[in-house]
Write an enzyme that holds these catalytic residues in place. Structure first.
Site, PDB file in Angstrom:
ATOM      1  CD  GLN A 186      27.746  31.650  44.357  1.00  0.00           C
ATOM      2  OE1 GLN A 186      26.841  32.282  43.834  1.00  0.00           O
ATOM      3  NE2 GLN A 186      29.019  31.867  44.068  1.00  0.00           N
TER       4      GLN A 186
ATOM      5  CG  LEU B 217      37.655  44.437  45.107  1.00  0.00           C
ATOM      6  CD1 LEU B 217      38.674  44.209  44.004  1.00  0.00           C
ATOM      7  CD2 LEU B 217      37.391  45.932  45.272  1.00  0.00           C
TER       8      LEU B 217
ATOM      9  CB  ALA C  53      29.883  43.001  35.604  1.00  0.00           C
TER      10      ALA C  53
ATOM     11  CB  SER D  72      40.990  43.950  40.649  1.00  0.00           C
ATOM     12  OG  SER D  72      40.312  44.561  41.727  1.00  0.00           O
TER      13      SER D  72
ATOM     14  CG  HIS E 210      35.170  38.667  38.818  1.00  0.00           C
ATOM     15  ND1 HIS E 210      34.543  39.875  38.965  1.00  0.00           N
ATOM     16  CD2 HIS E 210      34.239  37.723  39.106  1.00  0.00           C
ATOM     17  CE1 HIS E 210      33.282  39.691  39.315  1.00  0.00           C
ATOM     18  NE2 HIS E 210      33.066  38.390  39.416  1.00  0.00           N
TER      19      HIS E 210
END
Length: 311
Positions: free
Chosen positions: A180, A211, A49, A52, A54
Site C-alpha cells: 500500500q 499489530l 479500530a 497501539s 496506530h
C-alpha cells in the site's frame, strides 16, 4: 502558539464534512503556526479500530507537525468480501480516546455520502501492475479502492489556499502495509500531489506479531501459531545481516510446522518497484537492498507482514 505536547490528552475536534474539515484546519493552523517560517500539517488516514500501532503512528506525526488531522473512514471499495466489510470494527468513541492521548488536533470521520456523494465513483484510479500482485492477486480491486479513498482524503485535508502562511503538508502511513505504501507513494509522484508521504516502522507485540486491527479475531492458540511469521522473517534478516545466502524456501518451510497457518506468499522484492529479486536469494551472499513480504491465513484471518533487508 501551542506545542505538540500541549495537544496530548486534549480531546480532538470531530468534524464530519469537507467544509468543516477545511475550516477546522484553517483555524488550527492560524492558532498553531509559527510566527515566522512554514507551518506544518500532518494527516494520518485510518479505518479506525485503532490500537497501539496506530497510536505510535499518530504520535510520530504529532511530533513533527504543528497541526495533526486523523481520518477515520471504513472504505467499502477496498473490501472484496462483504462479510469482512460488515464485521470490521467501528469504535469511534474508543478511537477518539486513543487519538486524544496521541495528540491529534482534528478527527475527520465522514459519512459515506461525504466521501462518495454520487455512490460508487464512475472514474477510478487504476493501481496497475503494482496493484495486481501479492495482496492485489488475493484481493482483486482492493488497491484500486484504497487509492480512490486515499486520493480523496489527501484532497480533503489539503491546506486551504486562503491561508496567509506557507504550509508543508505530509501524510503518514505504517510500513506494515508495505505494498500500500509503495502504491500511494507512486500515485502521489505520478499525479503530482503536493504532499510528502512519510512511513512509520511496524509496531509489534512483545512476541513479534505485527499489530493489526484483525488480530482481535484470533484465538489465543491462533495468535501463538501466527508467531511463525515473525520467526521466518527474522531468520532471513539474520542471514542478510551476515551477508549469507537467504535460502527463502528453507525459511518458508517453517510454516509447514504450523498447521493452523496457511502460507500465501513469502517473497523478496525491490522496495521501490515490488519486482521480485531472483538474484542472491539462494546460493550467493546477499547484497544490496530488499523487502521481504509475507501473507498467511490463520483461520479466517488474513495477516500480512514484511521485513526490510539491507536498509
Amino acid at each position: 502558539m501551542s506545542t505538540p505536547a500541549d495537544s496530548a490528552g486534549r480531546t480532538p475536534r470531530i468534524v464530519r464534512t469537507a467544509a468543516e474539515l477545511s475550516a477546522a484546519i484553517a483555524r488550527a493552523i492560524e492558532f498553531n503556526a509559527p510566527e515566522q517560517g512554514t507551518a506544518t500539517l500532518g494527516l494520518v488516514p485510518t479505518m479506525g479500530a485503532l490500537h497501539s500501532g496506530h497510536e505510535s503512528l499518530v504520535s510520530t506525526a504529532r511530533a513533527h507537525n504543528d497541526v495533526l488531522v486523523v481520518s477515520i473512514f471504513v472504505n467499502e471499495l477496498q473490501f472484496n468480501d462483504a462479510q469482512d466489510f460488515a464485521r470490521y470494527p467501528r469504535t469511534l468513541e474508543a478511537d477518539v480516546e486513543i487519538l486524544a492521548r496521541a495528540g491529534a488536533d482534528i478527527v475527520f470521520a465522514p459519512q459515506v455520502s461525504t466521501v462518495y456523494p454520487d455512490g460508487r465513483p464512475l472514474i477510478k484510479i487504476d493501481s496497475g501492475e503494482l496493484g495486481s500482485k501479492f495482496e492485489g492477486a488475493s484481493r482483486p480491486g482492493h488497491f484500486d479502492g484504497m487509492l480512490a479513498v486515499v486520493a480523496k482524503l489527501l484532497h480533503f485535508a489539503m491546506p486551504p489556499a486562503t491561508l496567509g502562511v506557507p504550509v508543508s503538508y505530509r501524510a503518514y502511513f505504517g510500513q506494515k502495509d508495505a505494498q500500500q505504501l509503495v502504491l500511494i507513494s507512486r500515485m502521489v509522484a505520478d499525479l503530482n500531489y503536493p504532499v510528502e508521504i512519510c512511513s512509520v516502522p511496524i509496531i509489534r507485540s512483545a512476541e513479534g506479531l505485527a499489530l493489526s486491527s484483525r488480530n482481535q479475531f484470533l484465538t489465543a492458540e491462533q495468535a501463538k501459531a501466527a508467531l511463525v511469521i515473525h520467526r521466518a522473517l527474522s531468520l532471513v534478516k539474520e542471514r542478510a545481516e551476515r551477508h549469507e545466502p537467504l535460502y527463502l524456501e528453507d525459511a518458508a518451510g517453517l510454516f509447514e510446522m504450523e498447521p493452523l497457518v496457511e502460507l500465501d506468499y513469502f517473497e523478496l522484492v525491490d522496495p521501490r518497484t515490488l519486482q521480485e529479486l531472483a538474484f542472491n536469494c539462494q546460493d550467493t551472499p546477499f547484497t544490496g537492498e530488499g523487502l521481504l513480504l509475507v501473507a498467511a491465513r490463520v483461520g479466517e484471518v488474513r495477516l500480512i507482514d514484511n521485513m526490510p533487508l539491507g536498509y
